[in-house]
Design a protein around this motif. Sequence first.
Motif, PDB file in Angstrom:
ATOM      1  N   PRO A   1       0.805  -1.232   0.000  1.00 54.19           N
ATOM      2  CA  PRO A   1       0.000   0.000   0.000  1.00 54.19           C
ATOM      3  C   PRO A   1       0.832   1.274   0.000  1.00 54.19           C
ATOM      4  O   PRO A   1       0.791   2.050   0.963  1.00 54.19           O
ATOM      5  CB  PRO A   1      -0.838  -0.137   1.264  1.00 54.19           C
ATOM      6  CG  PRO A   1      -0.058  -1.007   2.137  1.00 54.19           C
ATOM      7  CD  PRO A   1       0.692  -1.935   1.260  1.00 54.19           C
ATOM      8  N   ILE A   2       1.592   1.519  -1.059  1.00 53.13           N
ATOM      9  CA  ILE A   2       2.366   2.749  -1.167  1.00 53.13           C
ATOM     10  C   ILE A   2       2.136   3.324  -2.563  1.00 53.13           C
ATOM     11  O   ILE A   2       2.393   2.639  -3.559  1.00 53.13           O
ATOM     12  CB  ILE A   2       3.865   2.487  -0.945  1.00 53.13           C
ATOM     13  CG1 ILE A   2       4.091   1.905   0.436  1.00 53.13           C
ATOM     14  CG2 ILE A   2       4.660   3.756  -1.119  1.00 53.13           C
ATOM     15  CD1 ILE A   2       5.484   1.405   0.644  1.00 53.13           C
ATOM     16  N   TYR A   3       1.679   4.555  -2.631  1.00 52.55           N
ATOM     17  CA  TYR A   3       1.578   5.221  -3.931  1.00 52.55           C
ATOM     18  C   TYR A   3       2.987   5.551  -4.388  1.00 52.55           C
ATOM     19  O   TYR A   3       3.743   6.204  -3.666  1.00 52.55           O
ATOM     20  CB  TYR A   3       0.779   6.515  -3.815  1.00 52.55           C
ATOM     21  CG  TYR A   3      -0.680   6.318  -3.553  1.00 52.55           C
ATOM     22  CD1 TYR A   3      -1.550   6.005  -4.578  1.00 52.55           C
ATOM     23  CD2 TYR A   3      -1.196   6.447  -2.272  1.00 52.55           C
ATOM     24  CE1 TYR A   3      -2.897   5.826  -4.341  1.00 52.55           C
ATOM     25  CE2 TYR A   3      -2.531   6.271  -2.018  1.00 52.55           C
ATOM     26  CZ  TYR A   3      -3.386   5.957  -3.067  1.00 52.55           C
ATOM     27  OH  TYR A   3      -4.705   5.774  -2.823  1.00 52.55           O
ATOM     28  N   SER A   4       3.371   5.096  -5.605  1.00 53.24           N
ATOM     29  CA  SER A   4       4.716   5.380  -6.083  1.00 53.24           C
ATOM     30  C   SER A   4       4.688   5.486  -7.597  1.00 53.24           C
ATOM     31  O   SER A   4       3.627   5.391  -8.224  1.00 53.24           O
ATOM     32  CB  SER A   4       5.686   4.292  -5.648  1.00 53.24           C
ATOM     33  OG  SER A   4       5.400   3.109  -6.346  1.00 53.24           O
TER      34      SER A   4
ATOM     35  N   PRO B   1       0.916   3.886  -9.414  1.00 57.20           N
ATOM     36  CA  PRO B   1       0.327   5.223  -9.249  1.00 57.20           C
ATOM     37  C   PRO B   1      -1.129   5.195  -8.811  1.00 57.20           C
ATOM     38  O   PRO B   1      -1.614   6.169  -8.245  1.00 57.20           O
ATOM     39  CB  PRO B   1       0.475   5.843 -10.644  1.00 57.20           C
ATOM     40  CG  PRO B   1       0.621   4.710 -11.574  1.00 57.20           C
ATOM     41  CD  PRO B   1       1.163   3.559 -10.816  1.00 57.20           C
TER      42      PRO B   1
ATOM     43  N   PRO C   1      -4.081  -2.191   4.230  1.00 55.22           N
ATOM     44  CA  PRO C   1      -3.005  -1.549   5.004  1.00 55.22           C
ATOM     45  C   PRO C   1      -3.228  -1.607   6.506  1.00 55.22           C
ATOM     46  O   PRO C   1      -2.291  -1.396   7.278  1.00 55.22           O
ATOM     47  CB  PRO C   1      -3.042  -0.102   4.517  1.00 55.22           C
ATOM     48  CG  PRO C   1      -4.434   0.117   4.118  1.00 55.22           C
ATOM     49  CD  PRO C   1      -4.957  -1.189   3.609  1.00 55.22           C
TER      50      PRO C   1
ATOM     51  N   TYR D   1      -0.522   9.166  -8.111  1.00 58.55           N
ATOM     52  CA  TYR D   1       0.800   9.558  -7.608  1.00 58.55           C
ATOM     53  C   TYR D   1       1.291  10.781  -8.374  1.00 58.55           C
ATOM     54  O   TYR D   1       1.298  10.806  -9.602  1.00 58.55           O
ATOM     55  CB  TYR D   1       1.767   8.398  -7.789  1.00 58.55           C
ATOM     56  CG  TYR D   1       3.176   8.702  -7.388  1.00 58.55           C
ATOM     57  CD1 TYR D   1       3.545   8.706  -6.061  1.00 58.55           C
ATOM     58  CD2 TYR D   1       4.135   8.979  -8.347  1.00 58.55           C
ATOM     59  CE1 TYR D   1       4.831   8.966  -5.694  1.00 58.55           C
ATOM     60  CE2 TYR D   1       5.435   9.249  -7.989  1.00 58.55           C
ATOM     61  CZ  TYR D   1       5.775   9.249  -6.651  1.00 58.55           C
ATOM     62  OH  TYR D   1       7.059   9.511  -6.286  1.00 58.55           O
TER      63      TYR D   1
ATOM     64  N   ALA E   1       2.231   9.314   0.756  1.00 60.61           N
ATOM     65  CA  ALA E   1       2.125   8.307  -0.295  1.00 60.61           C
ATOM     66  C   ALA E   1       2.056   6.915   0.298  1.00 60.61           C
ATOM     67  O   ALA E   1       1.466   6.014  -0.286  1.00 60.61           O
ATOM     68  CB  ALA E   1       3.312   8.416  -1.245  1.00 60.61           C
ATOM     69  N   ASN E   2       2.701   6.707   1.444  1.00 61.54           N
ATOM     70  CA  ASN E   2       2.684   5.409   2.113  1.00 61.54           C
ATOM     71  C   ASN E   2       1.441   5.337   2.995  1.00 61.54           C
ATOM     72  O   ASN E   2       1.324   6.061   3.985  1.00 61.54           O
ATOM     73  CB  ASN E   2       3.966   5.276   2.940  1.00 61.54           C
ATOM     74  CG  ASN E   2       4.128   3.922   3.555  1.00 61.54           C
ATOM     75  OD1 ASN E   2       3.160   3.196   3.700  1.00 61.54           O
ATOM     76  ND2 ASN E   2       5.334   3.586   3.935  1.00 61.54           N
ATOM     77  N   VAL E   3       0.497   4.457   2.619  1.00 64.77           N
ATOM     78  CA  VAL E   3      -0.786   4.427   3.327  1.00 64.77           C
ATOM     79  C   VAL E   3      -0.615   3.975   4.772  1.00 64.77           C
ATOM     80  O   VAL E   3      -1.287   4.479   5.672  1.00 64.77           O
ATOM     81  CB  VAL E   3      -1.777   3.515   2.568  1.00 64.77           C
ATOM     82  CG1 VAL E   3      -3.110   3.490   3.265  1.00 64.77           C
ATOM     83  CG2 VAL E   3      -1.958   3.994   1.154  1.00 64.77           C
TER      84      VAL E   3
ATOM     85  N   THR F   1       8.351   6.032   1.213  1.00 67.70           N
ATOM     86  CA  THR F   1       8.903   4.704   0.958  1.00 67.70           C
ATOM     87  C   THR F   1       8.582   3.786   2.132  1.00 67.70           C
ATOM     88  O   THR F   1       8.170   4.260   3.182  1.00 67.70           O
ATOM     89  CB  THR F   1      10.429   4.793   0.805  1.00 67.70           C
ATOM     90  OG1 THR F   1      10.945   5.406   1.967  1.00 67.70           O
ATOM     91  CG2 THR F   1      10.820   5.599  -0.399  1.00 67.70           C
TER      92      THR F   1
END
Lengths: 112, 239
Positions: free
Chosen positions: A53-56, A60, A67, B53, B64-66, B138
């Motif tokens: 669960p990380i937007y990257s 995107p 999470p 993003y 960005a990291n939920v 990150t």
Amino acid sequence: MVYYISFILIGIGIYGFLTQKNLFKHLISLTIIDTAINIFIISLGYISGEEAPIYSKYTPIANFVDPLPQALVLTAIVIGVGILALGVSLLIKVYEKYGTLDVEEIVAKEGK
Amino acid sequence: MRRFLSALIVLGLIMFFISTLPLIPEFGKASLSKVSRAFIDKDVNGNGGNIQYGVSKDLENGAANVVTSIVVDYRSFDTLGEVTVLFTSALGVGIILSGYKRKKFGREPNFILRVSVGILLPLILLFGAYVFIHGHLTPGGGFPGGTIIAAGILLLYLSNEEFDLSKTVKFVEGISGSLYVIVGLLGLAVSGVFLINFLPTGVVGNLFSSGIVPIIYILIGFKVGAELSGIVAELHREG
């Protein structure tokens, strides 16, 4: 199946707790059970084919595993570290008093 | 006999666990609950979604990291309690092991260890700082970053017998812990809610985004690093 791995780890922890006589091994068994439960909670939130669960740049759009269990396990890991440190310091005190960490020897020395 | 009985008990327990498996979703087929959905969409009122993003901005929470957004924003009060638990355990280790004289080995540490600490330590500290500064972008954050810094401090303790950091550790720990509470009280003063995210949240994915989340994670990084270094110092003093 990750569920079975965590069950087997819980089993190993309980077996070690029941059979070993060394207090340090008891502590390690408790830590193994702790880790197994963390693995179990995280695997409860897994959805196959989805991302962390990380937007990257590479993920995107939201296509994520759950999470919430991960956030809870983050708390559990930190508290586990605290308990481990406190347990080790207590074991140092026990060793200083009795000169051994073996449960039966400690009981024998207490009975004298 | 004892081993056999224990193995029997363990087998029974595992069978019990396996018998409860039909009650929980099959592995890999979990469904997101309403709460998790709201956290991923970054809108607890239920009308969010479609976050991209580097595009979406001015969301409820810009991390960005939920997982970070849950740990440090939505459930920040819980994290304050967690840091308190860690502080209590560090305090407990200090109290239990108090009164010990510092054990000296009376021997110069290995030459390779002494030289490589000088090369490795800045890199380890830099990496720890990177991990907790980028905690909202990150994987990582204050807790792993603090642990990495504590590992660097352990190297210092191993390479130099005279090294002592206990005063600095207590100072850093107290300052960062109080600053955490002060950030929360600032939220109370500005918006009327303890630990609310009162700064602008920016664009998802930028380093300077998501308001108070990076600030709090940096404070947590310092606090966890100081506490774990304290525990390492107490246990190492024991010899």
